[in-house]
Design a protein around this motif. Structure first.
Motif, PDB file in Angstrom:
ATOM      1  N   HIS A  15      34.321  40.365  44.381  1.00 46.24           N
ATOM      2  CA  HIS A  15      35.084  40.862  45.516  1.00 46.24           C
ATOM      3  C   HIS A  15      34.478  40.295  46.789  1.00 46.24           C
ATOM      4  N   HIS A  55      34.313  41.253  50.973  1.00 48.45           N
ATOM      5  CA  HIS A  55      34.656  42.132  52.093  1.00 48.45           C
ATOM      6  C   HIS A  55      34.945  41.302  53.338  1.00 48.45           C
ATOM      7  N   HIS A  92      37.097  49.646  44.421  1.00 52.17           N
ATOM      8  CA  HIS A  92      36.090  49.406  45.463  1.00 52.17           C
ATOM      9  C   HIS A  92      36.713  48.599  46.598  1.00 52.17           C
ATOM     10  N   ASP A 139      30.930  45.843  42.477  1.00 51.84           N
ATOM     11  CA  ASP A 139      30.545  47.167  42.989  1.00 51.84           C
ATOM     12  C   ASP A 139      31.417  48.275  42.433  1.00 51.84           C
ATOM     13  N   CYS A 143      26.626  49.007  48.333  1.00 55.40           N
ATOM     14  CA  CYS A 143      27.270  47.837  48.905  1.00 55.40           C
ATOM     15  C   CYS A 143      26.860  47.715  50.362  1.00 55.40           C
TER      16      CYS A 143
HETATM   17 ZN   LIG Z   1      31.249  45.710  47.870  1.00 52.51          ZN
END
Ligand SMILES: [Zn+2]
Length: 210
Positions: A57, A59, A104, A121, A128
């Protein structure tokens, strides 16, 4: 089979280098930005060629940029797998199977390789590093009950950040930890998790891991 975890000091992100030593090819999942030189040294030492850089993933304020590693190795960056249910990633004689596990973040992907699940996560809200946070507890419940916990008990689960010092757990352990909260259903899981821990906190169970 060659499996190596590489933990970044600055963000605590754990990358996983997976290789086929016969065909000398590798892929890496979630490589920490601070560890590019380590990864390059490992590849050179074993004479492995890096084919793909994968992320579980990303962010919006993500600090683990993979550009330098891709430039240095010629590897393709695959930040998201759009059709995660059908795409397989083949490297040498090995196959990595992406599995959509949103919760998440909306587009979280876990990667199943042999008996190992690299889950990002998914189980690890609290560790995180990201300030920006997008957890969806309903989708998290679905990912856990419909996907992750359908895998065999012996599956080894590797997170993207250490969970209270732990770097691996069996799915049997996690199933036991989550049995109580998951058995009450989706709505109860969402309500109870939000009430107990808030949107940024880690889900119940993990903080009790030895
Ligand atoms: Zn994360």
């Amino acid at each position: 089979m060659h499996f190596q975890a590489i933990e970044g000091r600055d963000t605590g992100l754990i990358g996983y280098l997976l290789s086929d030593p016969d065909e000398r090819v590798s892929v890496i999942v979630d490589p920490p930005r601070s560890c590019v030189d380590v990864v390059l040294a490992l590849l050179a030492e074993h004479r492995f060629r890096l084919l793909r850089v994968l992320r579980t993933h990303v962010h919006e304020d993500d600090r683990d940029d993979c550009t330098r590693l891709c430039v240095c190795t010629g590897a393709l960056l695959s930040p998201h797998v759009n059709d995660a249910e059908t795409t397989q990633i083949v490297f040498g004689g090995e196959v990595l199977r992406p599995m959509a596990t949103p919760g998440h973040t909306p587009r979280c992907v876990s990667y199943l390789w042999r008996d190992r699940l690299l889950c990002g996560d998914l189980f690890n809200f609290g560790s995180c590093i990201s300030a920006e946070y997008q957890a969806d507890l309903g989708r998290l419940f679905d990912s856990l009950t419909r996907r992750v916990f359908t895998l065999p008990d012996s599956t080894l689960v590797f997170p993207a950040h250490p969970v209270r010092g732990r770097h691996v757990a069996t799915l049997a352990e996690l199933r036991q930890r989550y049995a109580s909260i998951l058995s009450r259903g989706r709505e109860a899981f969402m309500t109870e998790t939000a009430r107990r821990h808030g949107a940024r906190a880690r889900p119940p169970g993990f903080q009790k891991l030895p």
